[in-house]
Write a protein that holds these residues in place. Structure first.
Motif, mmCIF file in Angstrom:
data_model
loop_
_atom_site.group_PDB
_atom_site.id
_atom_site.type_symbol
_atom_site.label_atom_id
_atom_site.label_comp_id
_atom_site.label_asym_id
_atom_site.label_seq_id
_atom_site.Cartn_x
_atom_site.Cartn_y
_atom_site.Cartn_z
ATOM 1 N N PRO A 86 0.849 -1.203 0.000
ATOM 2 C CA PRO A 86 0.000 0.000 0.000
ATOM 3 C C PRO A 86 0.885 1.253 0.000
ATOM 4 O O PRO A 86 1.824 1.353 0.791
ATOM 5 C CB PRO A 86 -0.784 -0.114 1.312
ATOM 6 C CG PRO A 86 -0.605 -1.532 1.768
ATOM 7 C CD PRO A 86 0.695 -1.994 1.232
ATOM 8 N N SER A 87 0.567 2.193 -0.860
ATOM 9 C CA SER A 87 1.398 3.401 -0.973
ATOM 10 C C SER A 87 1.435 4.181 0.331
ATOM 11 O O SER A 87 2.439 4.817 0.660
ATOM 12 C CB SER A 87 0.880 4.299 -2.101
ATOM 13 O OG SER A 87 -0.454 4.726 -1.841
ATOM 14 N N LEU A 88 0.353 4.127 1.112
ATOM 15 C CA LEU A 88 0.284 4.884 2.361
ATOM 16 C C LEU A 88 0.713 4.056 3.572
ATOM 17 O O LEU A 88 0.703 4.552 4.696
ATOM 18 C CB LEU A 88 -1.136 5.427 2.580
ATOM 19 C CG LEU A 88 -1.637 6.409 1.514
ATOM 20 C CD1 LEU A 88 -3.076 6.828 1.802
ATOM 21 C CD2 LEU A 88 -0.744 7.645 1.433
ATOM 22 N N VAL A 143 -5.932 6.757 -0.452
ATOM 23 C CA VAL A 143 -6.510 6.061 0.711
ATOM 24 C C VAL A 143 -7.222 4.795 0.253
ATOM 25 O O VAL A 143 -6.984 3.690 0.774
ATOM 26 C CB VAL A 143 -7.507 6.976 1.469
ATOM 27 C CG1 VAL A 143 -8.301 6.162 2.498
ATOM 28 C CG2 VAL A 143 -6.764 8.111 2.168
ATOM 29 N N TYR A 144 -8.078 4.922 -0.745
ATOM 30 C CA TYR A 144 -8.866 3.777 -1.192
ATOM 31 C C TYR A 144 -8.011 2.752 -1.938
ATOM 32 O O TYR A 144 -8.241 1.538 -1.819
ATOM 33 C CB TYR A 144 -10.048 4.254 -2.040
ATOM 34 C CG TYR A 144 -11.136 4.881 -1.195
ATOM 35 C CD1 TYR A 144 -11.990 4.080 -0.438
ATOM 36 C CD2 TYR A 144 -11.304 6.260 -1.136
ATOM 37 C CE1 TYR A 144 -12.983 4.639 0.354
ATOM 38 C CE2 TYR A 144 -12.292 6.828 -0.340
ATOM 39 C CZ TYR A 144 -13.128 6.013 0.400
ATOM 40 O OH TYR A 144 -14.104 6.563 1.192
ATOM 41 N N ARG A 145 -7.016 3.224 -2.680
ATOM 42 C CA ARG A 145 -6.105 2.266 -3.334
ATOM 43 C C ARG A 145 -5.350 1.447 -2.298
ATOM 44 O O ARG A 145 -5.144 0.239 -2.457
ATOM 45 C CB ARG A 145 -5.100 3.012 -4.232
ATOM 46 C CG ARG A 145 -5.640 3.431 -5.583
ATOM 47 C CD ARG A 145 -4.534 3.795 -6.549
ATOM 48 N NE ARG A 145 -5.056 4.571 -7.664
ATOM 49 C CZ ARG A 145 -4.974 5.901 -7.774
ATOM 50 N NH1 ARG A 145 -4.352 6.602 -6.835
ATOM 51 N NH2 ARG A 145 -5.480 6.522 -8.807
ATOM 52 N N TYR A 196 -4.442 -3.702 0.687
ATOM 53 C CA TYR A 196 -4.648 -4.527 1.889
ATOM 54 C C TYR A 196 -5.595 -5.686 1.560
ATOM 55 O O TYR A 196 -5.346 -6.842 1.903
ATOM 56 C CB TYR A 196 -5.346 -3.722 2.998
ATOM 57 C CG TYR A 196 -4.585 -2.660 3.727
ATOM 58 C CD1 TYR A 196 -3.218 -2.758 3.999
ATOM 59 C CD2 TYR A 196 -5.262 -1.536 4.222
ATOM 60 C CE1 TYR A 196 -2.553 -1.773 4.730
ATOM 61 C CE2 TYR A 196 -4.606 -0.554 4.956
ATOM 62 C CZ TYR A 196 -3.254 -0.676 5.211
ATOM 63 O OH TYR A 196 -2.622 0.305 5.938
ATOM 64 N N LEU A 197 -6.721 -5.325 0.930
ATOM 65 C CA LEU A 197 -7.796 -6.288 0.713
ATOM 66 C C LEU A 197 -7.375 -7.404 -0.235
ATOM 67 O O LEU A 197 -7.715 -8.568 -0.018
ATOM 68 C CB LEU A 197 -9.047 -5.574 0.178
ATOM 69 C CG LEU A 197 -10.292 -6.444 0.006
ATOM 70 C CD1 LEU A 197 -10.749 -7.023 1.341
ATOM 71 C CD2 LEU A 197 -11.427 -5.652 -0.641
ATOM 72 N N GLY A 198 -6.625 -7.064 -1.280
ATOM 73 C CA GLY A 198 -6.162 -8.098 -2.211
ATOM 74 C C GLY A 198 -5.365 -9.168 -1.490
ATOM 75 O O GLY A 198 -5.593 -10.376 -1.681
ATOM 76 N N LYS A 241 -17.542 5.975 -5.220
ATOM 77 C CA LYS A 241 -16.342 5.800 -6.052
ATOM 78 C C LYS A 241 -15.232 5.076 -5.306
ATOM 79 O O LYS A 241 -14.453 4.332 -5.903
ATOM 80 C CB LYS A 241 -15.815 7.170 -6.508
ATOM 81 C CG LYS A 241 -16.676 7.895 -7.529
ATOM 82 C CD LYS A 241 -15.998 9.209 -7.907
ATOM 83 C CE LYS A 241 -16.784 9.980 -8.940
ATOM 84 N NZ LYS A 241 -16.122 11.271 -9.274
ATOM 85 N N GLY A 242 -15.145 5.312 -3.990
ATOM 86 C CA GLY A 242 -14.096 4.675 -3.195
ATOM 87 C C GLY A 242 -14.203 3.166 -3.231
ATOM 88 O O GLY A 242 -13.193 2.460 -3.374
#
Length: 459
Positions: free
Chosen positions: A14-16, A377-379, A384-386, A411-412
């Motif tokens: 995750p980028s964040l 944030v959503y990416r 995480y989810l993947g 959209k998120g």
């Protein structure tokens, strides 16, 4: 990445949160060099048992890694399948470590105390030559459409009720309430009764009542539920454990068929009914991470499915969950807490006076305005989810994953799903063509949580 001398590669971070360490990656790397057989089993109600046969290293230089692996694995079994008794065979050192760790004075005192409360049985860890055999007790759930039914869905910020006649919803209402901040159990009881009466007025009679509610329910009794977080223990035992039984009895009489189910299981049921298929894992990302599972036969397993408290991140600096005191658990990744955690890292400042739900709305508004920070944030949550979905697939062998809840709206939610699919395809080829994550389609939305709850009791 390196954890306790275990090296593993993560292509998509995750980028964040670049230090995120997917627990599945750690486990697989650990097992490549672990050769000593050990077994763990957890026993839950009615003699049901979940078993895991695995390996550790059993050497002095890998002792810390073995302890960490055993701790995370047993904790995961407890929150996935539930249990009040842990059996260990194959290694006395690991047994001694777990016995201390899961004692009421150990690092996992919260888990031990919680499970003891759920199953109304003292929690214990025992050593044995051979763990008991696996034993489950799956049961059919819902899909009963006949007659005049009420379906009630108790959420953390609103309550929904539906009047359903022969499978068709003739009335639905949604009412804002504040169960998590209210210490008076009569507040909750009055809200439930008001909802029952409101739906009953729209039908010629009431044949059955189904309830979908956050928490753990055994024989329609509330064992643990965040909805009643502020209710003192003595009041909980006196007025909350049987709150749905009392409300249904007081409104409709003692003989009314009633079924109370965890909201995650009802989400999975609603998804299965909408898809017209079984083997569905439902994940609702809202106040927490609520999970339910309908197996390949259309049954529920009797597992806890409390994945909010199951570890997904092996990073030693992962965020702590305030309730359990543990780190790296799903609640901080797949709920509004996950959004709130990441927002400041993306340059989105949140007013501390806002409630968590209001903070989520701020980020959602930024997303609707296509702000790059909100997209990150959503990416990141999608990344995480993947990784987590590959882990969940390992545990459940589910075919469909239905992603629900406020975090997945707008959209998120689309961006989370898109990123999760990308990570799955890039890093977990074993899931290709076998695991299908999706957002609910129109048909599933029409079924709805409260309407699915109405189908729970058999008349």
């Amino acid at each position: 990445m390196n954890r306790y001398g275990i090296q593993f590669q993560v292509k998509n971070s995750p980028s964040l949160d670049p230090e995120f360490m997917p627990i599945l990656k750690f486990n697989r790397a650990f097992l490549q060099s672990a050769k000593k057989p050990v077994s763990f089993a957890v026993e839950r109600s009615n003699g049901q048992v979940a078993v895991c046969n695995t390996f550790i290293h059993g050497t002095p230089d890998m002792r810390e890694a073995d302890h960490y692996y055993a701790d995370r694995l047993v904790k995961s079994m407890l929150w996935l399948q539930g249990g009040f008794k842990v059996y260990v065979s194959g290694d006395e050192d690991v047994y001694n470590y777990l016995k201390e760790t899961f004692s009421l004075n150990g690092k996992r005192a919260f888990d031990a105390d919680f499970m003891a409360g759920v199953y109304e049985h003292p929690f214990e860890v025992v050593f044995c030559d051979k763990v008991p055999e696996e034993k489950g007790a799956s049961q059919a759930i819902g899909r009963h459409m006949n007659g005049c039914r009420i379906g009630f869905d108790a959420g953390g910020s609103d309550r929904k009720v539906s009047a359903v006649i022969d499978g068709e919803s003739v009335y639905s209402e949604e009412v804002v309430w504040f169960p998590k901040t209210n210490s008076d159990p009569d507040y909750h009881y009055d809200g439930i009764v008001a909802a029952f009466k409101s739906a009953a007025e729209k039908m010629p009679r009431v044949d059955a009542v189904g309830v979908s509610s956050a928490g753990i329910y055994i024989d329609n009794r509330t064992m643990v539920a965040s909805l009643f977080l502020k209710v003192p223990k003595e009041q909980f035992d006196a007025k909350v454990k049987d709150i749905y039984i009392r409300a249904a009895r007081d409104v409709f009489g003692p003989d009314i068929p009633l079924v109370v189910c965890n909201d995650g299981d009802v989400s999975a049921l609603a998804g299965a009914m909408g898809l017209g298929e079984n083997n569905v894992l439902g994940i609702a990302m809202g106040t927490s991470e609520a999970v339910g599972y309908v197996d390949e036969h259309g049954n529920i397993t009797g597992w806890l499915n409390e994945l909010a408290f199951m570890p997904v991140d092996a990073n030693p600096d992962a965020m702590e969950d305030e309730w359990s005191g543990d780190i790296g658990c799903g609640v901080k990744y797949f709920s509004q807490d996950g959004v709130i955690k990441l927002a400041p890292r993306a340059g989105i400042q949140l007013d501390e006076s806002l409630s968590p739900a209001e903070k989520l709305k701020v980020v959602q508004k930024c997303m609707e305005e296509d702000q790059e920070g909100a997209k990150e944030v959503y990416r990141s949550i999608g990344t995480y989810l993947g990784h987590a979905l590959a882990y969940y697939y390992d545990l459940y062998h589910c075919k469909h994953v239905l992603l629900l809840g406020r975090v997945m709206s707008g959209k998120g939610g689309d961006l989370i799903l898109e990123e999760a699919k990308r990570v799955l395809a890039d890093e977990y080829p074993e899931c290709d063509g076998k695991l299908f994550p999706s957002l609910p389609d129109e048909k599933t939305r029409r079924v709805g949580q409260s309407a699915a709850a109405a189908s729970l009791p058999e008349v």
